[in-house]
Enzyme design. Sequence first.
Site, PDB file in Angstrom:
ATOM      1  N   SER A 143       7.816  36.607  34.693  1.00  0.00           N
ATOM      2  CA  SER A 143       8.673  36.787  35.447  1.00  0.00           C
ATOM      3  C   SER A 143       9.750  36.085  36.457  1.00  0.00           C
ATOM      4  O   SER A 143       9.064  35.014  37.384  1.00  0.00           O
ATOM      5  CB  SER A 143       7.413  37.296  36.203  1.00  0.00           C
ATOM      6  OG  SER A 143       8.636  38.393  37.763  1.00  0.00           O
ATOM      7  N   HIS A 157      10.595  38.261  32.253  1.00  0.00           N
ATOM      8  CA  HIS A 157       9.857  39.494  33.025  1.00  0.00           C
ATOM      9  C   HIS A 157      10.653  39.838  34.082  1.00  0.00           C
ATOM     10  O   HIS A 157      10.858  39.194  34.863  1.00  0.00           O
ATOM     11  CB  HIS A 157       8.755  39.541  32.888  1.00  0.00           C
ATOM     12  CG  HIS A 157       7.912  40.692  33.530  1.00  0.00           C
ATOM     13  ND1 HIS A 157       7.279  41.328  33.294  1.00  0.00           N
ATOM     14  CD2 HIS A 157       8.211  41.755  34.717  1.00  0.00           C
ATOM     15  CE1 HIS A 157       6.507  42.320  33.952  1.00  0.00           C
ATOM     16  NE2 HIS A 157       6.608  42.055  34.840  1.00  0.00           N
ATOM     17  N   ASP A 182      11.643  42.036  37.604  1.00  0.00           N
ATOM     18  CA  ASP A 182      10.372  43.443  38.442  1.00  0.00           C
ATOM     19  C   ASP A 182      12.247  43.712  38.884  1.00  0.00           C
ATOM     20  O   ASP A 182      11.973  43.324  39.923  1.00  0.00           O
ATOM     21  CB  ASP A 182       9.556  41.955  39.089  1.00  0.00           C
ATOM     22  CG  ASP A 182       8.031  41.647  37.761  1.00  0.00           C
ATOM     23  OD1 ASP A 182       7.899  42.677  37.377  1.00  0.00           O
ATOM     24  OD2 ASP A 182       8.368  40.125  38.209  1.00  0.00           O
ATOM     25  N   MET A 199      12.467  47.207  41.578  1.00  0.00           N
ATOM     26  CA  MET A 199      11.678  48.046  42.256  1.00  0.00           C
ATOM     27  C   MET A 199      12.544  48.438  43.422  1.00  0.00           C
ATOM     28  O   MET A 199      13.574  47.450  44.384  1.00  0.00           O
ATOM     29  CB  MET A 199      10.628  46.637  43.286  1.00  0.00           C
ATOM     30  CG  MET A 199       9.863  45.819  42.390  1.00  0.00           C
ATOM     31  SD  MET A 199       8.953  44.492  43.695  1.00  0.00           S
ATOM     32  CE  MET A 199       7.771  43.528  42.744  1.00  0.00           C
ATOM     33  N   HIS A 236      10.371  46.067  34.014  1.00  0.00           N
ATOM     34  CA  HIS A 236       9.229  46.083  34.725  1.00  0.00           C
ATOM     35  C   HIS A 236       9.682  47.169  35.528  1.00  0.00           C
ATOM     36  O   HIS A 236      10.083  47.014  36.467  1.00  0.00           O
ATOM     37  CB  HIS A 236       8.288  45.307  35.081  1.00  0.00           C
ATOM     38  CG  HIS A 236       7.396  45.357  35.697  1.00  0.00           C
ATOM     39  ND1 HIS A 236       6.098  44.541  36.658  1.00  0.00           N
ATOM     40  CD2 HIS A 236       6.614  47.114  35.575  1.00  0.00           C
ATOM     41  CE1 HIS A 236       5.398  45.441  36.855  1.00  0.00           C
ATOM     42  NE2 HIS A 236       5.138  46.752  36.346  1.00  0.00           N
ATOM     43  N   MET A 255       9.134  49.250  38.139  1.00  0.00           N
ATOM     44  CA  MET A 255       8.163  49.961  39.394  1.00  0.00           C
ATOM     45  C   MET A 255       9.303  50.780  40.509  1.00  0.00           C
ATOM     46  O   MET A 255       9.658  50.138  41.271  1.00  0.00           O
ATOM     47  CB  MET A 255       7.707  48.880  40.992  1.00  0.00           C
ATOM     48  CG  MET A 255       6.891  47.953  39.918  1.00  0.00           C
ATOM     49  SD  MET A 255       6.964  46.650  40.337  1.00  0.00           S
ATOM     50  CE  MET A 255       7.984  45.303  39.187  1.00  0.00           C
ATOM     51  N   MET A 279      -1.369  45.926  35.516  1.00  0.00           N
ATOM     52  CA  MET A 279      -1.270  44.995  36.498  1.00  0.00           C
ATOM     53  C   MET A 279      -2.368  44.428  37.517  1.00  0.00           C
ATOM     54  O   MET A 279      -3.662  45.262  37.734  1.00  0.00           O
ATOM     55  CB  MET A 279      -0.746  45.880  37.950  1.00  0.00           C
ATOM     56  CG  MET A 279       0.423  46.468  37.326  1.00  0.00           C
ATOM     57  SD  MET A 279       2.319  44.880  37.346  1.00  0.00           S
ATOM     58  CE  MET A 279       1.507  44.286  38.498  1.00  0.00           C
ATOM     59  N   ASP A 314      -0.421  41.385  34.836  1.00  0.00           N
ATOM     60  CA  ASP A 314       0.733  40.407  35.864  1.00  0.00           C
ATOM     61  C   ASP A 314       0.421  40.956  36.528  1.00  0.00           C
ATOM     62  O   ASP A 314      -0.072  41.730  37.357  1.00  0.00           O
ATOM     63  CB  ASP A 314       1.915  41.771  35.563  1.00  0.00           C
ATOM     64  CG  ASP A 314       2.654  41.311  36.126  1.00  0.00           C
ATOM     65  OD1 ASP A 314       3.712  40.008  36.778  1.00  0.00           O
ATOM     66  OD2 ASP A 314       4.142  42.342  36.971  1.00  0.00           O
TER      67      ASP A 314
HETATM   68  C1  DX5 Z   1       4.414  41.934  41.084  1.00  0.00           C
HETATM   69  C2  DX5 Z   1       5.463  41.955  40.082  1.00  0.00           C
HETATM   70  C3  DX5 Z   1       4.822  40.757  38.908  1.00  0.00           C
HETATM   71  C4  DX5 Z   1       4.973  39.273  39.873  1.00  0.00           C
HETATM   72  C5  DX5 Z   1       4.013  38.523  39.638  1.00  0.00           C
HETATM   73  O1  DX5 Z   1       4.423  43.048  41.641  1.00  0.00           O
HETATM   74  O2  DX5 Z   1       5.256  43.306  39.026  1.00  0.00           O
HETATM   75  O3  DX5 Z   1       5.698  40.491  37.525  1.00  0.00           O
HETATM   76  O4  DX5 Z   1       6.461  39.126  39.836  1.00  0.00           O
HETATM   77  O5  DX5 Z   1       4.465  37.458  40.619  1.00  0.00           O
HETATM   78  P1  DX5 Z   1       3.147  36.229  40.223  1.00  0.00           P
HETATM   79  O6  DX5 Z   1       2.768  35.534  39.229  1.00  0.00           O
HETATM   80  O7  DX5 Z   1       3.026  35.199  41.807  1.00  0.00           O
HETATM   81  O8  DX5 Z   1       1.437  36.622  40.689  1.00  0.00           O
HETATM   82 ZN    ZN Z   2       5.862  42.500  37.077  1.00  0.00          ZN
END
Ligand code: DX5
Ligand code: ZN
Length: 248
Positions: free
Chosen positions: A23, A48, A50, A52, A81, A83, A173, A206
């Site tokens: 990620s 990956h 993220d 948001m 991903h 969100m 998650m 994740d």
């Molecule tokens: C959280 C993200 C994850 C995050 C994981 O909302 O979807 O992908 O980046 O980070 P770590 O591996 O540090 O928990």
């Molecule tokens: Zn993620």
Amino acid sequence: MRVQVPPRAFYFFMSHPIQVSASILCANFAKLGDEIKRCEDAGVDMIHVDVMDGHFVPNITIGPIIIQAIRPLTKLPIEAHLMIEHPSLYLDDYMDAGADIISVQAECYGPLRPGCQELGQYPKEVDEIDVKKAKADIDRIHAKGKKVFMVVNPGTPLCFDALLSNLDGVLIMSVNPGFSRQKFMPSVLPKIQKLRSIYQGDIALDGGVNAVTAPEAVKAGVNILATASYFFGAENPQEAVQYLKRLG
Ligand code: DX5
Ligand code: ZN
């Protein structure tokens, strides 16, 4: 002579070796090209991203232009991903930018539980989803030749059995989404076990993945490990990836 029969998990991991997904949330965005190279050199299997929106989760990150920027730099599959609220409105943007896998949150397809319906109330959780609405998005993603994973927040149960055969994978998650560097929630392990008992496809994890939490998750049935802080914070990222892959 007594014949030793290997456990079921043995056959599963023979056909589904552990994959590591990096990620980029913990990457150095000023040097994103170098960071993608670091992922490749370390032997990760996918990138990956993220995404948001500050509504579905309490943080804002990046959009399709970053996927578009990294797409020419790597042949590794890129997973978006999402969100974000109303993913249906943006699926094409992420697919056209070059994402190979679109991961959509189950919570976007069902009535939100009381207590997380308003703006600024987190984590978003549901008990059921509108299967028809979710299936329409799954079909749109498949129609463009892309893969689709259904993501489920820690507090949301497995409420999409009817769709499992339409999915390329499920992403569990293990933190409430929004930020990296959070603590792994062991309460999701029974959910993984339950899913693995009925589902032979990819199960990704994740949130809070590291050398201590990953073995338990793999034992429960996960075969894809997404990591931001463990990978990007590792002194030797190649060793970190090898460690995770050997868990299979
Ligand atoms: C959280 C993200 C994850 C995050 C994981 O909302 O979807 O992908 O980046 O980070 P770590 O591996 O540090 O928990
Ligand atoms: Zn993620």
